[in-house]
Design a protein around this motif. Structure first.
Motif, PDB file in Angstrom:
ATOM      1  N   ALA A  91      84.050  33.835  90.833  1.00 25.73           N
ATOM      2  CA  ALA A  91      85.271  33.906  91.645  1.00 25.73           C
ATOM      3  C   ALA A  91      84.957  33.584  93.106  1.00 25.73           C
ATOM      4  CB  ALA A  91      85.894  35.293  91.532  1.00 25.73           C
ATOM      5  N   THR A  92      83.800  34.037  93.578  1.00 26.95           N
ATOM      6  CA  THR A  92      83.372  33.705  94.939  1.00 26.95           C
ATOM      7  C   THR A  92      83.116  32.207  95.074  1.00 26.95           C
ATOM      8  OG1 THR A  92      82.347  35.889  95.186  1.00 26.95           O
ATOM      9  CG2 THR A  92      81.648  34.175  96.720  1.00 26.95           C
ATOM     10  N   ALA A  93      82.492  31.614  94.056  1.00 25.43           N
ATOM     11  CA  ALA A  93      82.271  30.160  94.057  1.00 25.43           C
ATOM     12  C   ALA A  93      83.598  29.409  94.123  1.00 25.43           C
ATOM     13  CB  ALA A  93      81.493  29.750  92.806  1.00 25.43           C
ATOM     14  N   LEU A  94      84.605  29.932  93.439  1.00 23.81           N
ATOM     15  CA  LEU A  94      85.928  29.309  93.480  1.00 23.81           C
ATOM     16  C   LEU A  94      86.529  29.389  94.884  1.00 23.81           C
ATOM     17  CD1 LEU A  94      88.145  27.974  91.724  1.00 23.81           C
ATOM     18  CD2 LEU A  94      89.092  30.275  91.378  1.00 23.81           C
ATOM     19  N   SER A  95      86.346  30.523  95.547  1.00 24.92           N
ATOM     20  CA  SER A  95      86.848  30.688  96.919  1.00 24.92           C
ATOM     21  C   SER A  95      86.170  29.709  97.874  1.00 24.92           C
ATOM     22  CB  SER A  95      86.620  32.129  97.392  1.00 24.92           C
ATOM     23  OG  SER A  95      87.318  33.048  96.587  1.00 24.92           O
TER      24      SER A  95
END
Length: 316
Positions: A101-105
């Motif tokens: 999810a952090t990578a997506l952000s």
């Protein structure tokens, strides 16, 4: 505290609804991207992130559900190695779900934001390498996770028996271990997601200032991309925070033997991997179009079946 039967039935139904909804939303993301990969023989960077994020969340949802069954089902046999496996599986799924999810952000930030900083442009030109490098760096935390002590390794703290008190103690220690890991190992990815969110807000503010000076409206593609990404990121930050707080509530409830607050915590925990994936579908044009096509197809199919039933003719 003994939970009232009506509240228990309602909460159980709600948890099963969240469980089904979470599997459907994440399963749709997995299936859609898998079919896209089969047809095109390749996936874009964001599709790969969404695919792996959805897989990690499916496993997380199942582990939460199993834990719910352990607490409220006839599962006093789940001790020792079984509890240890469930404990590590939950921690690993939560760990990877957070990092994806952090990578997506970060992907949204580098892809959408407009900034003239040299460091930003350097990272923007190497977006794929940045995402891969960050995910590989997250593996550094795995030894610290796997080397921790679990309830099975500390039988002297609760006598080593399989009584109800021992079960409650094990579950409290289980939740405490998950909370400890989230507190220690989620600081970096959550901070990166928060920084990405704030920088994207700054980028949107600068973009709106330019639009204001040029007397153009706020409905341009860049503004829409900013607001869509911000909607996804803020929902993730809020839902992950509620996920952490719900685990804290469950731990306190287990310490004080309050099943009511424990099941409330379980309901809040399931919202994080279920609701955010639904928001991701709505925020991704390709997934949204596919879901709308499926819904319209099902609607036409059901309508056709109703007409066939009324007329007495079978539908092919």
């Amino acid at each position: 505290m003994i939970m009232e039967p009506v509240i228990h039935i309602f909460a159980t139904i709600l948890i099963h609804v969240e469980f089904i909804f979470g599997n459907l939303s994440n399963g749709f993301i997995v299936l859609s991207n898998f079919l896209n990969w089969v047809v095109k023989q390749k996936l874009s960077t964001i599709d790969k992130i969404l695919l792996t994020l959805a897989i990690s969340r499916i496993t997380l949802i199942w582990e939460m559900y199993v834990f719910f069954k352990i607490v409220y089902g006839s599962s006093s046999f789940v001790f020792g190695m079984k509890l240890q496996i469930l404990c590590f599986a939950w921690i690993l799924s939560s760990h990877f779900s957070l990092w994806f999810a952090t990578a997506l952000s970060i992907f949204y930030l580098l892809r959408i934001a407009n900034c003239s900083w040299q460091i930003f442009l350097y990272l923007k030109w190497r977006l794929k390498q940045v995402i891969v490098g960050m995910l590989l760096a997250s593996l550094v935390f795995l030894p610290g996770i796997l080397m921790q002590r679990t309830p099975e390794e500390r039988p002297y703290q609760y006598g080593g028996n399989t009584s109800e008190n021992s079960m409650e103690t094990d579950l409290a220690m289980f939740t405490e271990l998950i909370l400890f890991n989230m507190t220690i190992f989620s600081v970096i990815p959550f901070s990166l997601a928060l920084i990405s969110f704030l920088l994207l807000i700054f980028s949107l503010w600068k973009h709106l200032q330019k639009m204001k000076l040029s007397s153009r409206g706020h409905g341009d593609p860049s503004t829409k991309a900013h607001t869509n990404a911000l909607r996804i990121m803020v929902s993730f930050l809020l839902l992950y925070t509620s996920y952490f707080l719900s685990l804290l509530i469950s731990w306190i409830a287990q310490k004080h033997h309050s099943k009511l607050f424990d099941i409330i915590g379980t309901i809040a925990e399931l919202m994080y991997p279920s609701a955010h994936s639904f928001i991701l579908i709505l925020g991704n044009s390709k997934l949204k179009q596919t879901s709308l096509w499926i819904l319209s197809h099902l609607k036409c199919r059901l309508k056709g079946e109703n007409i066939a039933t009324t007329s007495g003719k079978p539908i092919n």
